[in-house]
Write an enzyme that holds these catalytic residues in place. Structure first.
Site, PDB file in Angstrom:
ATOM      1  N   THR A  25       0.822  -1.218   0.000  1.00 20.68           N
ATOM      2  CA  THR A  25       0.000   0.000   0.000  1.00 20.68           C
ATOM      3  C   THR A  25       0.846   1.254   0.000  1.00 20.68           C
ATOM      4  O   THR A  25       0.462   2.277  -0.574  1.00 20.68           O
ATOM      5  CB  THR A  25      -0.923  -0.004   1.235  1.00 20.68           C
ATOM      6  OG1 THR A  25      -1.802  -1.117   1.126  1.00 20.68           O
ATOM      7  CG2 THR A  25      -1.732   1.262   1.361  1.00 20.68           C
ATOM      8  N   TYR A  39      -8.018   0.774  -3.129  1.00 24.01           N
ATOM      9  CA  TYR A  39      -6.918   1.222  -3.980  1.00 24.01           C
ATOM     10  C   TYR A  39      -6.227  -0.014  -4.541  1.00 24.01           C
ATOM     11  O   TYR A  39      -6.533  -1.146  -4.149  1.00 24.01           O
ATOM     12  CB  TYR A  39      -5.916   2.041  -3.144  1.00 24.01           C
ATOM     13  CG  TYR A  39      -5.443   1.287  -1.935  1.00 24.01           C
ATOM     14  CD1 TYR A  39      -6.076   1.453  -0.697  1.00 24.01           C
ATOM     15  CD2 TYR A  39      -4.414   0.348  -2.015  1.00 24.01           C
ATOM     16  CE1 TYR A  39      -5.683   0.717   0.404  1.00 24.01           C
ATOM     17  CE2 TYR A  39      -4.023  -0.393  -0.914  1.00 24.01           C
ATOM     18  CZ  TYR A  39      -4.667  -0.202   0.292  1.00 24.01           C
ATOM     19  OH  TYR A  39      -4.298  -0.945   1.381  1.00 24.01           O
ATOM     20  N   SER A  72       1.640  -7.797  -0.668  1.00 25.43           N
ATOM     21  CA  SER A  72       2.392  -8.765   0.152  1.00 25.43           C
ATOM     22  C   SER A  72       1.637 -10.056   0.446  1.00 25.43           C
ATOM     23  O   SER A  72       2.266 -11.067   0.797  1.00 25.43           O
ATOM     24  CB  SER A  72       2.854  -8.112   1.454  1.00 25.43           C
ATOM     25  OG  SER A  72       1.765  -7.932   2.340  1.00 25.43           O
ATOM     26  N   THR A 105       1.585  -4.415   4.185  1.00 24.53           N
ATOM     27  CA  THR A 105       1.437  -4.673   5.631  1.00 24.53           C
ATOM     28  C   THR A 105       0.851  -6.055   5.924  1.00 24.53           C
ATOM     29  O   THR A 105       0.983  -6.561   7.030  1.00 24.53           O
ATOM     30  CB  THR A 105       0.524  -3.624   6.279  1.00 24.53           C
ATOM     31  OG1 THR A 105      -0.762  -3.662   5.635  1.00 24.53           O
ATOM     32  CG2 THR A 105       1.132  -2.237   6.185  1.00 24.53           C
ATOM     33  N   ASP A 106       0.202  -6.683   4.940  1.00 16.87           N
ATOM     34  CA  ASP A 106      -0.457  -7.968   5.215  1.00 16.87           C
ATOM     35  C   ASP A 106       0.517  -9.019   5.734  1.00 16.87           C
ATOM     36  O   ASP A 106       0.203  -9.735   6.674  1.00 16.87           O
ATOM     37  CB  ASP A 106      -1.156  -8.508   3.962  1.00 16.87           C
ATOM     38  CG  ASP A 106      -2.443  -7.760   3.662  1.00 16.87           C
ATOM     39  OD1 ASP A 106      -3.192  -8.198   2.780  1.00 16.87           O
ATOM     40  OD2 ASP A 106      -2.677  -6.727   4.314  1.00 16.87           O
ATOM     41  N   LYS A 178       0.156  -7.427  12.686  1.00 13.92           N
ATOM     42  CA  LYS A 178      -0.902  -6.537  12.207  1.00 13.92           C
ATOM     43  C   LYS A 178      -2.181  -6.973  12.906  1.00 13.92           C
ATOM     44  O   LYS A 178      -2.690  -8.057  12.703  1.00 13.92           O
ATOM     45  CB  LYS A 178      -1.060  -6.645  10.693  1.00 13.92           C
ATOM     46  CG  LYS A 178      -2.091  -5.706  10.095  1.00 13.92           C
ATOM     47  CD  LYS A 178      -2.096  -5.805   8.570  1.00 13.92           C
ATOM     48  CE  LYS A 178      -3.090  -4.851   7.919  1.00 13.92           C
ATOM     49  NZ  LYS A 178      -3.082  -4.954   6.435  1.00 13.92           N
ATOM     50  N   GLU A 300      -2.977 -27.615  27.988  1.00 16.90           N
ATOM     51  CA  GLU A 300      -4.222 -28.113  27.364  1.00 16.90           C
ATOM     52  C   GLU A 300      -4.056 -29.514  26.785  1.00 16.90           C
ATOM     53  O   GLU A 300      -5.012 -30.236  26.589  1.00 16.90           O
ATOM     54  CB  GLU A 300      -4.656 -27.145  26.246  1.00 16.90           C
ATOM     55  CG  GLU A 300      -5.249 -25.840  26.759  1.00 16.90           C
ATOM     56  CD  GLU A 300      -6.608 -26.037  27.413  1.00 16.90           C
ATOM     57  OE1 GLU A 300      -7.048 -25.142  28.151  1.00 16.90           O
ATOM     58  OE2 GLU A 300      -7.228 -27.104  27.198  1.00 16.90           O
TER      59      GLU A 300
END
Ligand code: DGL
Length: 343
Positions: A25, A39, A72, A105-106, A178, A300
């Site tokens: 981006t 975009y 990305s 950023t992904d 993120k 767990e």
């Protein structure tokens, strides 16, 4: 790779920072200034990014390399290894003091973590992106880029490892993710930021304690080819299908990161599937779909008995990166678990 070297008169005292552009981006273009979320990513070339923020030349001698031009989410092992090899070559050069990588950023967090594990340098490597394209009102990319260059140019950044710079924050590669998908304060770590950059000056408040860069046992120079051992992630929910896990095994997956509910829980109807896959030689890593906290070994599930690994505080996507690298060295679960404690 073509490099333009800009050394202006009187600039000798300034450090040299490479900007390695990969897309995202921060290089995006929207139809109008009000398109802050609609975009096309990966359109603007690196020289345009650099020329759009002339003030970075006050911080360092800046030159650009267009390594990729990709959104990305589409980065695969091939691109990841290519970025790491290019960055590794740049930091070995005596005329380069720091590297900034502009990135979508992904998956910025995966690339940052991977570089922290495989590039042996004490020079700053800073990954930066933006949540709004440069074409949008109040675009965050230009000031993010300015701060990232300031961070990469700062003598105080030496030895601090691979960092991310977003929204004024200096963030650690290993535990930052993120967490918001539409706001400029998208990135954070449950352990807090390392510091901040304000008006081009760095302010430090904490430092990472985990192994990375020069202390890492992994090295990009020892990884051949353009793929890593195949590791996939499964996401915990109710009514999961064991057949999905078997399909991964049939596809040749070497490890499964199970992003379980809560503290990495595995539903009772899945335990035998995972135990069988472990007996077939797959590595099973218990991670969690819960963003904060960490997966406790033998809590767990009886991990010692099942010979499973726990991801500790690494999120599933980072656990996948570390497991893939671990498998370039060993399939011993005790060794892989040690790596999760140390990195
Ligand atoms: N397609 C996404 C990417 O390249 C856009 C998100 C961004 O870069 O902020 O990661």
């Amino acid at each position: 790779m073509s490099l333009g070297v800009f050394i202006s008169v009187g600039a000798w005292a300034k450090p040299t920072v490479m900007i390695v552009a990969t897309g995202g981006t921060i290089a995006g273009a929207g139809a109008s200034a009000t398109n802050s979320a609609t975009y096309t990513a990966a359109k603007v070339p690196v020289d345009t990014l650099i020329n759009a923020v002339p003030q970075i030349q006050d911080l360092a001698n800046v030159k650009g390399v267009q390594a990729l031009q990709i959104a990305s989410e589409s980065i695969t092992d091939k691109e990841l290894l290519s970025i790491a090899r290019q960055v590794n070559e740049l930091v070995k050069r005596s005329d380069v003091n720091g590297v900034v990588i502009t990135h979508g950023t992904d998956t910025l967090e995966e690339t940052a973590f991977f570089l922290s594990l495989v590039v042996h340098t004490d020079k700053p490597i800073v990954l930066v992106g933006s949540m709004r394209p440069p074409s949008a009102l109040s675009a965050d990319g230009p000031l993010n880029l300015y701060g990232a260059v300031a961070l990469a140019a700062s003598p105080e950044s030496k030895g601090k490892g691979v960092m991310m710079f977003m929204n004024d924050s200096i963030l650690a590669a290993r535990d930052t993710s993120k967490r918001i998908n539409i706001h400029t304060n998208a990135f954070s770590s449950q352990w807090g930021a390392l510091g901040t950059v304000v008006e081009g000056k760095t302010y430090w408040f904490r430092q990472g304690v985990k192994r990375q860069t020069t202390q890492s046992e992994f090295n990009i120079e020892n990884i051949k080819g353009d793929s890593l051992p195949l590791v996939q992630i499964t996401y915990g929910s109710d009514s999961m299908l064991p057949v999905a896990y078997d399909a991964y095994a049939k596809a040749g997956v070497k490890a499964i990161i199970n992003a379980g509910t809560g503290n990495g829980s595995v539903p009772n109807y899945l335990v035998n599937t995972l135990k069988n896959l472990r007996q077939q030689g797959l590595i099973i890593v218990r991670a969690s779909r819960v963003p904060d906290g960490f997966v406790l070994r033998n809590a767990e599930q009886p991990d010692d008995q099942y010979d499973w690994v726990v991801a500790h505080d690494l999120n599933p996507q980072k656990a996948r990166i570390l497991t893939a690298l671990a498998l370039t060295k060993t399939s011993d679960t005790k060794e892989i678990q040690r790596m999760f404690w140390q990195y």
